[in-house]
Design a protein around this motif. Structure first.
Motif, PDB file in Angstrom:
ATOM      1  N   LYS A  38     -20.277   0.026  -7.067  1.00 57.00           N
ATOM      2  CA  LYS A  38     -19.859  -1.295  -8.087  1.00 57.00           C
ATOM      3  C   LYS A  38     -19.055  -2.310  -7.247  1.00 57.00           C
ATOM      4  N   GLU A  39     -19.248  -3.350  -7.194  1.00 59.47           N
ATOM      5  CA  GLU A  39     -18.018  -4.354  -6.926  1.00 59.47           C
ATOM      6  C   GLU A  39     -17.176  -5.559  -7.978  1.00 59.47           C
ATOM      7  N   PHE A  40     -15.823  -4.824  -7.421  1.00 61.20           N
ATOM      8  CA  PHE A  40     -15.049  -5.021  -8.578  1.00 61.20           C
ATOM      9  C   PHE A  40     -14.154  -6.562  -8.540  1.00 61.20           C
ATOM     10  N   HIS A  41     -14.133  -7.402  -9.041  1.00 63.75           N
ATOM     11  CA  HIS A  41     -13.097  -8.712  -8.694  1.00 63.75           C
ATOM     12  C   HIS A  41     -12.034  -8.761  -9.905  1.00 63.75           C
ATOM     13  N   LEU A  42     -10.556  -8.682  -8.773  1.00 59.06           N
ATOM     14  CA  LEU A  42      -9.695  -9.192  -9.504  1.00 59.06           C
ATOM     15  C   LEU A  42      -8.744 -10.230  -9.135  1.00 59.06           C
ATOM     16  N   THR A  43      -7.928 -11.101 -10.237  1.00 65.59           N
ATOM     17  CA  THR A  43      -7.564 -12.397 -10.059  1.00 65.59           C
ATOM     18  C   THR A  43      -6.308 -11.952 -10.994  1.00 65.59           C
ATOM     19  N   LYS A  44      -4.852 -12.571 -10.143  1.00 65.91           N
ATOM     20  CA  LYS A  44      -3.899 -12.889 -11.153  1.00 65.91           C
ATOM     21  C   LYS A  44      -3.209 -14.029 -10.905  1.00 65.91           C
ATOM     22  N   GLY A  45      -3.108 -14.675 -11.941  1.00 61.76           N
ATOM     23  CA  GLY A  45      -2.629 -16.270 -12.646  1.00 61.76           C
ATOM     24  C   GLY A  45      -1.254 -17.124 -11.552  1.00 61.76           C
ATOM     25  N   ALA A  46      -1.687 -17.534 -11.053  1.00 63.15           N
ATOM     26  CA  ALA A  46      -0.332 -18.267 -10.296  1.00 63.15           C
ATOM     27  C   ALA A  46       0.273 -19.244 -10.398  1.00 63.15           C
ATOM     28  N   PHE A  47       0.021 -19.670 -12.162  1.00 64.95           N
ATOM     29  CA  PHE A  47       0.713 -20.744 -12.685  1.00 64.95           C
ATOM     30  C   PHE A  47       1.295 -20.658 -13.952  1.00 64.95           C
ATOM     31  N   PRO A  48       2.614 -21.398 -13.985  1.00 61.18           N
ATOM     32  CA  PRO A  48       2.902 -22.570 -13.119  1.00 61.18           C
ATOM     33  C   PRO A  48       3.760 -21.990 -11.954  1.00 61.18           C
ATOM     34  N   TYR A  49       5.210 -20.651 -11.897  1.00 61.48           N
ATOM     35  CA  TYR A  49       5.547 -20.361 -10.870  1.00 61.48           C
ATOM     36  C   TYR A  49       5.204 -18.793 -10.298  1.00 61.48           C
ATOM     37  N   LEU A  50       5.056 -19.075  -8.652  1.00 62.48           N
ATOM     38  CA  LEU A  50       4.711 -18.331  -7.872  1.00 62.48           C
ATOM     39  C   LEU A  50       5.377 -16.733  -8.305  1.00 62.48           C
ATOM     40  N   SER A  51       6.946 -17.067  -8.423  1.00 56.66           N
ATOM     41  CA  SER A  51       8.189 -15.801  -8.361  1.00 56.66           C
ATOM     42  C   SER A  51       7.406 -15.126  -9.831  1.00 56.66           C
ATOM     43  N   GLU A  52       6.726 -15.586 -11.006  1.00 56.85           N
ATOM     44  CA  GLU A  52       7.018 -15.130 -11.782  1.00 56.85           C
ATOM     45  C   GLU A  52       5.130 -15.063 -12.775  1.00 56.85           C
ATOM     46  N   ALA A  53       4.022 -14.998 -11.886  1.00 57.74           N
ATOM     47  CA  ALA A  53       2.339 -14.671 -11.965  1.00 57.74           C
ATOM     48  C   ALA A  53       2.538 -14.000 -12.702  1.00 57.74           C
ATOM     49  N   GLY A  54       1.812 -13.337 -13.486  1.00 60.49           N
ATOM     50  CA  GLY A  54       2.057 -13.153 -14.583  1.00 60.49           C
ATOM     51  C   GLY A  54       0.572 -11.618 -13.850  1.00 60.49           C
ATOM     52  N   PRO A  55       0.273 -10.622 -14.634  1.00 66.19           N
ATOM     53  CA  PRO A  55      -0.535  -9.429 -13.736  1.00 66.19           C
ATOM     54  C   PRO A  55      -1.264  -9.585 -13.311  1.00 66.19           C
ATOM     55  N   TRP A  56      -1.918  -8.098 -12.792  1.00 66.77           N
ATOM     56  CA  TRP A  56      -3.311  -8.644 -12.113  1.00 66.77           C
ATOM     57  C   TRP A  56      -4.256  -8.056 -12.843  1.00 66.77           C
ATOM     58  N   LYS A  57      -5.258  -8.648 -12.784  1.00 68.62           N
ATOM     59  CA  LYS A  57      -6.445  -8.145 -13.654  1.00 68.62           C
ATOM     60  C   LYS A  57      -7.702  -8.183 -13.109  1.00 68.62           C
ATOM     61  N   ILE A  58      -8.668  -7.019 -13.988  1.00 73.23           N
ATOM     62  CA  ILE A  58     -10.343  -6.896 -13.065  1.00 73.23           C
ATOM     63  C   ILE A  58     -10.914  -7.810 -14.296  1.00 73.23           C
ATOM     64  N   ASP A  59     -11.377  -8.845 -13.444  1.00 70.81           N
ATOM     65  CA  ASP A  59     -11.462 -10.986 -14.601  1.00 70.81           C
ATOM     66  C   ASP A  59     -13.336 -10.085 -14.647  1.00 70.81           C
ATOM     67  N   ASN A  60     -13.379  -9.490 -13.255  1.00 70.02           N
ATOM     68  CA  ASN A  60     -15.220  -9.076 -13.879  1.00 70.02           C
ATOM     69  C   ASN A  60     -15.696  -8.089 -13.081  1.00 70.02           C
ATOM     70  N   TYR A  61     -16.571  -6.961 -12.956  1.00 70.64           N
ATOM     71  CA  TYR A  61     -17.666  -6.317 -11.922  1.00 70.64           C
ATOM     72  C   TYR A  61     -18.866  -6.714 -11.978  1.00 70.64           C
ATOM     73  N   GLN A  62     -19.860  -6.108 -11.080  1.00 70.81           N
ATOM     74  CA  GLN A  62     -21.610  -6.188 -11.414  1.00 70.81           C
ATOM     75  C   GLN A  62     -21.428  -4.954 -10.309  1.00 70.81           C
ATOM     76  N   THR A  63     -22.180  -3.737 -11.493  1.00 72.88           N
ATOM     77  CA  THR A  63     -23.044  -2.607 -10.798  1.00 72.88           C
ATOM     78  C   THR A  63     -24.053  -2.943 -10.231  1.00 72.88           C
ATOM     79  N   LEU A  64     -24.572  -2.112  -8.849  1.00 73.93           N
ATOM     80  CA  LEU A  64     -25.833  -2.512  -8.030  1.00 73.93           C
ATOM     81  C   LEU A  64     -26.710  -1.378  -7.932  1.00 73.93           C
ATOM     82  N   SER A  65     -27.659  -1.388  -7.987  1.00 76.24           N
ATOM     83  CA  SER A  65     -28.958  -0.138  -7.684  1.00 76.24           C
ATOM     84  C   SER A  65     -29.155  -0.245  -6.957  1.00 76.24           C
ATOM     85  N   PHE A  66     -29.888   1.262  -6.016  1.00 76.60           N
ATOM     86  CA  PHE A  66     -30.386   0.946  -4.806  1.00 76.60           C
ATOM     87  C   PHE A  66     -31.880   1.489  -5.402  1.00 76.60           C
ATOM     88  N   VAL A  67     -32.692   0.222  -4.680  1.00 78.28           N
ATOM     89  CA  VAL A  67     -34.301   0.030  -5.184  1.00 78.28           C
ATOM     90  C   VAL A  67     -34.832   0.429  -4.188  1.00 78.28           C
TER      91      VAL A  67
END
Length: 553
Positions: A422-451
């Motif tokens: 699995k590959e995970f993509h995490l994001t954290k909003g940085a607007f409007p103030y960097l010091s008050e940015a929101g929590p980290w979130k798992i924005d999306n993930y993809q599942t990859l299979s071997f074939v």
């Protein structure tokens, strides 16, 4: 104090300049994926911070990481290689579809190539290995009670089978069994640690303890002092020792060995085994915490201490100490406004393959559920190994969806799955103030299979979360699954991907085996309450209704 207009203007200008120079502005990148894709690799990144509903730009922090699990590498086997798409689920020992060393090396090489070409996987900031490095192939020890019950001929036959399972030239007694088991499992783990480190030299790698990684016993302790009692050559006592002394890792939990300090350089592991400090992780009991990014922690637990498996003989005081440590980690994250990823080999909740039997014993299962509910806003996600399949567990309470437990598919195919990662993509909003940015979130993930196609091993995208589970809604956190307009019941959606695309073992063949417990209910939920009730229409698993009915009895 009231600010003057002049000061307000200065502050506003400084804020804009900070945003411009301190964050990355990501331009749009077409999401080149579909719900089920088995052939062409994408030419553009799967994930992007581009929001089609915006003006084309967004300001955020983001990164990727890989999750891999359950390799079950059998270094002693030199016969037929592991089947990529097996037609059955294996039981007992030996297991022919534990990963042979050659196939394991090919899979890692395929991942490395996908990263270097950037066509399938973005370069991860780190890799998390969710346990079970070693093979299933160890021989049952003969306890004193066994020797009393078995005939001499039966004991001889058992010792003979042990020679085959552990690749030994001769096994005469129970001590020989123990030595061979420890020797073989140690070699398996050494190979995995070393190969991972050599393949991904510039990528930090975290390790989480698995139930097959105990050197002497399945579900055994992380560090086994009884190994010291054996006569003969020195044998390691823990995976930590193997990683650092033979596997080339600088720390047994983190390959780079970077310890968190001031300034904070990430990823790093928090100081371990600090004397008389209950907030410290433990090289004896196999749990630790780390910083993945500023304001994002990894909390890795030793799930064997909580395991309901009868083989688990861990003293309750060890489990109690880990639970108290975990609660302190979450409470600290809450106070510091940090986000947390919990990594565990064995998942919380009920076992899909065992009629809803709980993976973890009480009272630990209930206490863990309660901690998840209490600190849900700080928990970015829970990731696990162990199940081998593409499983998703939803944890809900009276308030609705609290957490999603995401399983990492196995690289071994011993349970009938096709191998994957699995590959995970995490994001954290940085607007409007960097010091008050929101929590980290798992924005999306993809599942990859071997074939395997025409003798070549390749990676193919099985699906990504947003397109598959939430194609008609815009979400920036997978925990918003409860607002998605699903085109089928959630159980059906999970079942369709469950075997990782193995064409020889689909969900219909698993019907007699699987109980389908994909939604975990906190015990306090009242009868009739369902924020996710719309998921329960037209459930396809024949045994699922009976399993879920127990929640209402």
């Amino acid at each position: 104090m009231i600010k003057s207009p002049r000061n307000c203007i200065i502050v506003s200008v400084l804020t804009l300049l900070t945003l411009f120079f301190s964050t990355t502005i990501y331009t749009s990148a077409e999401n080149d994926s579909s719900g089920s894709e088995k052939k062409a690799a994408p030419t553009k990144p799967l994930f992007s911070s581009y929001d089609e509903g915006s003006a084309g730009l967004s300001i955020s922090e983001h990164f990727y990481f890989l999750g891999i699990a359950d390799m079950h590498v059998d270094t002693g086997r030199e016969t037929k290689p592991m089947e990529i798409d097996p037609s059955s689920i294996e039981t007992g020992t030996p297991r022919k579809n534990d990963a042979d060393e050659k196939t394991f090396n090919k899979m890692l090489g395929t991942i490395k190539n996908a990263i270097s070409t950037r066509r399938m996987i973005k370069k991860p900031d780190f890799i998390i290995v969710l346990g079970d490095l070693a093979s299933h192939n160890r021989c049952k020890e003969l306890a004193p009670d066994d020797l009393k019950k078995l005939s001499i001929d039966a004991v001889k036959e058992h010792l003979k089978n042990c020679q085959k399972i552990t690749y030994a030239t001769e096994i005469k007694n129970n001590e020989d069994i123990i030595k061979r088991n420890v020797t073989e499992i140690s070699r398996d783990e050494e190979t995995v640690f070393k190969t991972l480190g050599e393949t991904f030299k510039d990528i930090p790698i975290f390790y989480v303890f698995g139930n097959n990684d105990g050197l002497r016993l399945v579900e055994g302790p992380f560090k086994d002092d009884t190994i010291n009692d054996l006569k003969g050559p020195d044998l390691p006592e823990s995976p930590y020792e193997i990683a650092t002394k033979k596997g080339g890792w600088k720390n047994g939990f983190l390959s780079t060995g970077l310890i968190c300090g001031d300034p904070l350089l990430v990823p790093c592991i928090d100081p371990i085994d600090i004397k008389d400090d209950d907030n410290s992780g433990s090289t004896t009991f196999g749990y630790y915490s780390a910083h993945l990014k500023p304001k994002l922690k990894l909390v890795a637990i030793n799930s064997m201490l909580f395991s309901a498996n009868p083989k688990n003989k861990a003293p309750e005081d060890q489990a109690d100490k880990q639970l108290a440590w975990l609660e302190k980690q979450l409470a600290s994250a809450h106070d510091k406004k940090e986000s947390v990823i919990i990594a565990t080999h064995i998942p919380f909740g009920k076992n899909v393959f065992d009629k809803g039997r709980k993976y973890l014993k009480e009272p630990y299962q209930t206490k863990l559920n309660d901690l998840v509910v209490k600190y849900s806003k700080n928990i970015t996600g829970i990731i696990c190994g162990h199940v081998h399949y593409e499983e998703l567990k939803i944890m809900e309470s009276q308030k609705g969806l609290e957490e999603i437990i995401i399983s990492i598919p196995a690289m071994s195919t011993a349970e009938g799955n096709a191998p994957g990662i699995k590959e995970f993509h995490l994001t954290k909003g940085a607007f409007p103030y960097l010091s008050e940015a929101g929590p980290w979130k798992i924005d999306n993930y993809q599942t990859l299979s071997f074939v395997k196609e025409e003798g070549l091993l390749t990676l193919n995208r099985l699906y990504n979360f947003k397109d598959y589970y939430c194609p008609n809604n815009k979400i920036d956190d997978i925990k918003e699954l409860d607002i998605c307009n699903l085109d089928a019941p959630i159980e059906t959606k999970i079942a369709e991907q469950y075997t990782m695309g193995n064409p020889h073992l689909d969900e219909k063949k698993l019907n007699p085996v699987i109980g389908g417990v994909f939604i975990e209910i906190q015990e306090k939920v009242k009868e009739g309450f369902r924020k996710l009730g719309t998921f329960f229409a037209k459930i396809q698993f024949s045994s699922l209704l009976d399993t879920l009915a127990t929640f209402y009895s």
